[in-house]
Design a protein around this motif. Structure first.
Motif, PDB file in Angstrom:
ATOM      1  N   THR A  98     -10.574   6.630  -5.327  1.00 39.95           N
ATOM      2  CA  THR A  98     -10.986   5.224  -5.245  1.00 39.95           C
ATOM      3  C   THR A  98      -9.927   4.400  -5.949  1.00 39.95           C
ATOM      4  O   THR A  98     -10.071   4.077  -7.134  1.00 39.95           O
ATOM      5  CB  THR A  98     -12.359   5.018  -5.897  1.00 39.95           C
ATOM      6  N   PRO A  99      -8.881   4.073  -5.250  1.00 42.42           N
ATOM      7  CA  PRO A  99      -7.782   3.360  -5.903  1.00 42.42           C
ATOM      8  C   PRO A  99      -8.172   1.920  -6.227  1.00 42.42           C
ATOM      9  O   PRO A  99      -9.067   1.348  -5.625  1.00 42.42           O
ATOM     10  CB  PRO A  99      -6.672   3.394  -4.846  1.00 42.42           C
ATOM     11  N   ILE A 100      -7.468   1.399  -7.202  1.00 42.26           N
ATOM     12  CA  ILE A 100      -7.557  -0.037  -7.449  1.00 42.26           C
ATOM     13  C   ILE A 100      -6.677  -0.683  -6.391  1.00 42.26           C
ATOM     14  O   ILE A 100      -5.470  -0.482  -6.375  1.00 42.26           O
ATOM     15  CB  ILE A 100      -7.072  -0.372  -8.863  1.00 42.26           C
ATOM     16  N   ALA A 101      -7.297  -1.450  -5.520  1.00 44.30           N
ATOM     17  CA  ALA A 101      -6.657  -1.848  -4.268  1.00 44.30           C
ATOM     18  C   ALA A 101      -5.242  -2.380  -4.418  1.00 44.30           C
ATOM     19  O   ALA A 101      -4.343  -2.000  -3.679  1.00 44.30           O
ATOM     20  CB  ALA A 101      -7.530  -2.875  -3.554  1.00 44.30           C
ATOM     21  N   ILE A 102      -5.044  -3.259  -5.387  1.00 49.65           N
ATOM     22  CA  ILE A 102      -3.760  -3.945  -5.472  1.00 49.65           C
ATOM     23  C   ILE A 102      -2.731  -3.190  -6.292  1.00 49.65           C
ATOM     24  O   ILE A 102      -1.589  -3.625  -6.404  1.00 49.65           O
ATOM     25  CB  ILE A 102      -3.940  -5.357  -6.048  1.00 49.65           C
ATOM     26  N   MET A 103      -3.098  -2.072  -6.866  1.00 53.71           N
ATOM     27  CA  MET A 103      -2.198  -1.336  -7.743  1.00 53.71           C
ATOM     28  C   MET A 103      -1.595  -0.146  -7.006  1.00 53.71           C
ATOM     29  O   MET A 103      -2.268   0.846  -6.739  1.00 53.71           O
ATOM     30  CB  MET A 103      -2.937  -0.871  -8.995  1.00 53.71           C
ATOM     31  N   GLU A 104      -0.310  -0.229  -6.714  1.00 53.07           N
ATOM     32  CA  GLU A 104       0.332   0.821  -5.932  1.00 53.07           C
ATOM     33  C   GLU A 104       0.291   2.165  -6.639  1.00 53.07           C
ATOM     34  O   GLU A 104       0.244   3.197  -5.975  1.00 53.07           O
ATOM     35  CB  GLU A 104       1.772   0.418  -5.617  1.00 53.07           C
ATOM     36  N   GLY A 105       0.268   2.164  -7.931  1.00 50.32           N
ATOM     37  CA  GLY A 105       0.266   3.418  -8.666  1.00 50.32           C
ATOM     38  C   GLY A 105      -0.995   4.233  -8.507  1.00 50.32           C
ATOM     39  O   GLY A 105      -1.027   5.405  -8.876  1.00 50.32           O
ATOM     40  N   THR A 106      -2.040   3.630  -7.928  1.00 48.98           N
ATOM     41  CA  THR A 106      -3.301   4.347  -7.760  1.00 48.98           C
ATOM     42  C   THR A 106      -3.431   4.995  -6.385  1.00 48.98           C
ATOM     43  O   THR A 106      -4.459   5.593  -6.089  1.00 48.98           O
ATOM     44  CB  THR A 106      -4.486   3.407  -8.026  1.00 48.98           C
ATOM     45  N   TYR A 107      -2.426   4.861  -5.539  1.00 51.63           N
ATOM     46  CA  TYR A 107      -2.417   5.524  -4.236  1.00 51.63           C
ATOM     47  C   TYR A 107      -1.546   6.780  -4.337  1.00 51.63           C
ATOM     48  O   TYR A 107      -0.417   6.724  -4.817  1.00 51.63           O
ATOM     49  CB  TYR A 107      -1.847   4.598  -3.163  1.00 51.63           C
ATOM     50  N   GLU A 108      -2.064   7.903  -3.874  1.00 51.07           N
ATOM     51  CA  GLU A 108      -1.326   9.169  -4.000  1.00 51.07           C
ATOM     52  C   GLU A 108      -0.286   9.382  -2.911  1.00 51.07           C
ATOM     53  O   GLU A 108       0.690  10.099  -3.105  1.00 51.07           O
ATOM     54  CB  GLU A 108      -2.265  10.384  -3.937  1.00 51.07           C
ATOM     55  N   TYR A 109      -0.514   8.810  -1.758  1.00 51.18           N
ATOM     56  CA  TYR A 109       0.313   9.123  -0.595  1.00 51.18           C
ATOM     57  C   TYR A 109       0.975   7.863  -0.042  1.00 51.18           C
ATOM     58  O   TYR A 109       0.339   6.803   0.055  1.00 51.18           O
ATOM     59  CB  TYR A 109      -0.539   9.780   0.495  1.00 51.18           C
ATOM     60  N   TRP A 110       2.225   8.030   0.352  1.00 57.65           N
ATOM     61  CA  TRP A 110       3.001   6.909   0.868  1.00 57.65           C
ATOM     62  C   TRP A 110       3.779   7.316   2.098  1.00 57.65           C
ATOM     63  O   TRP A 110       4.287   8.448   2.195  1.00 57.65           O
ATOM     64  CB  TRP A 110       3.982   6.411  -0.200  1.00 57.65           C
ATOM     65  N   GLY A 111       3.867   6.383   3.034  1.00 57.85           N
ATOM     66  CA  GLY A 111       4.693   6.599   4.202  1.00 57.85           C
ATOM     67  C   GLY A 111       6.062   5.981   4.011  1.00 57.85           C
ATOM     68  O   GLY A 111       6.315   5.287   3.020  1.00 57.85           O
ATOM     69  N   GLN A 112       6.913   6.218   4.966  1.00 56.37           N
ATOM     70  CA  GLN A 112       8.214   5.563   4.930  1.00 56.37           C
ATOM     71  C   GLN A 112       8.002   4.102   5.315  1.00 56.37           C
ATOM     72  O   GLN A 112       7.022   3.754   5.940  1.00 56.37           O
ATOM     73  CB  GLN A 112       9.197   6.249   5.895  1.00 56.37           C
ATOM     74  N   GLY A 113       8.857   3.252   4.921  1.00 55.50           N
ATOM     75  CA  GLY A 113       8.679   1.841   5.234  1.00 55.50           C
ATOM     76  C   GLY A 113       9.082   1.507   6.651  1.00 55.50           C
ATOM     77  O   GLY A 113       9.835   2.236   7.304  1.00 55.50           O
ATOM     78  N   THR A 114       8.561   0.401   7.123  1.00 54.54           N
ATOM     79  CA  THR A 114       8.972  -0.137   8.413  1.00 54.54           C
ATOM     80  C   THR A 114       9.375  -1.592   8.199  1.00 54.54           C
ATOM     81  O   THR A 114       8.641  -2.352   7.569  1.00 54.54           O
ATOM     82  CB  THR A 114       7.858   0.014   9.469  1.00 54.54           C
ATOM     83  N   GLN A 115      10.523  -1.948   8.710  1.00 56.43           N
ATOM     84  CA  GLN A 115      11.079  -3.273   8.455  1.00 56.43           C
ATOM     85  C   GLN A 115      10.448  -4.322   9.352  1.00 56.43           C
ATOM     86  O   GLN A 115      10.372  -4.150  10.573  1.00 56.43           O
ATOM     87  CB  GLN A 115      12.599  -3.266   8.675  1.00 56.43           C
ATOM     88  N   VAL A 116      10.023  -5.399   8.740  1.00 60.19           N
ATOM     89  CA  VAL A 116       9.548  -6.582   9.460  1.00 60.19           C
ATOM     90  C   VAL A 116      10.467  -7.732   9.092  1.00 60.19           C
ATOM     91  O   VAL A 116      10.630  -8.053   7.916  1.00 60.19           O
ATOM     92  CB  VAL A 116       8.091  -6.916   9.104  1.00 60.19           C
ATOM     93  N   THR A 117      11.071  -8.335  10.092  1.00 60.99           N
ATOM     94  CA  THR A 117      11.959  -9.469   9.879  1.00 60.99           C
ATOM     95  C   THR A 117      11.475 -10.643  10.704  1.00 60.99           C
ATOM     96  O   THR A 117      11.301 -10.523  11.920  1.00 60.99           O
ATOM     97  CB  THR A 117      13.409  -9.125  10.266  1.00 60.99           C
ATOM     98  N   VAL A 118      11.232 -11.755  10.026  1.00 57.95           N
ATOM     99  CA  VAL A 118      10.749 -12.965  10.688  1.00 57.95           C
ATOM    100  C   VAL A 118      11.835 -14.021  10.583  1.00 57.95           C
ATOM    101  O   VAL A 118      12.203 -14.435   9.486  1.00 57.95           O
ATOM    102  CB  VAL A 118       9.442 -13.468  10.061  1.00 57.95           C
ATOM    103  N   SER A 119      12.327 -14.441  11.725  1.00 58.03           N
ATOM    104  CA  SER A 119      13.394 -15.442  11.735  1.00 58.03           C
ATOM    105  C   SER A 119      12.810 -16.841  11.842  1.00 58.03           C
ATOM    106  O   SER A 119      11.769 -17.045  12.473  1.00 58.03           O
ATOM    107  CB  SER A 119      14.339 -15.181  12.906  1.00 58.03           C
ATOM    108  N   SER A 120      13.495 -17.784  11.227  1.00 56.81           N
ATOM    109  CA  SER A 120      12.995 -19.169  11.239  1.00 56.81           C
ATOM    110  C   SER A 120      13.505 -19.939  12.440  1.00 56.81           C
ATOM    111  O   SER A 120      14.352 -19.484  13.176  1.00 56.81           O
ATOM    112  CB  SER A 120      13.425 -19.867   9.950  1.00 56.81           C
TER     113      SER A 120
END
Length: 120
Positions: A98-120
């Motif tokens: 039961t992680p503390i939602a906003i705290m990344e340190g409370t999640y055990e598993y992580w995926g690789q990142g995916t890049q999101v780029t928003v152009s103006s």
């Protein structure tokens, strides 16, 4: 547990993207974090497996919807009305506790990142 994120890309401001994250095994909570250049990683949204309860960061509330398909152990992040400040690497995270939602340190598993780029 292995997490596989996908769906990032380049989009114009005001556009939409849908991110996906598939987990190799069942978890109790799945969430999204993001990290913009030069900034710390921050919480975006999370969803609980059992009751689909969701939580959003104020910065994305009303523009983003997190959802999940329990049978597929897959989570989605539908992002609408994207802004240049949404540009970041988006990471999916999961926990069997039961992680503390906003705290990344409370999640055990992580995926690789995916890049999101928003152009103006």
């Amino acid at each position: 547990v292995q997490l596989q994120a996908s769906g990032g890309g380049l989009v114009q401001a005001g556009g939409s993207l849908r991110l996906s994250c598939s987990a190799s095994e069942r978890t109790s909570v799945m969430g999204w974090f993001r990290q913009a250049p030069g900034k710390e990683r921050e919480f975006v949204a999370r969803i609980r497996r059992n009751d689909a309860h969701t939580l959003y960061a104020d910065s994305v509330k009303g523009r983003v919807t997190i959802s999940r398909e329990r049978a597929k152990n897959t989570m989605y992040l539908q992002m609408n009305s994207l802004k240049p400040e949404d540009t970041a690497v988006y990471y999916c995270a999961a926990s069997r506790r039961t992680p503390i939602a906003i705290m990344e340190g409370t999640y055990e598993y992580w995926g690789q990142g995916t890049q999101v780029t928003v152009s103006s």
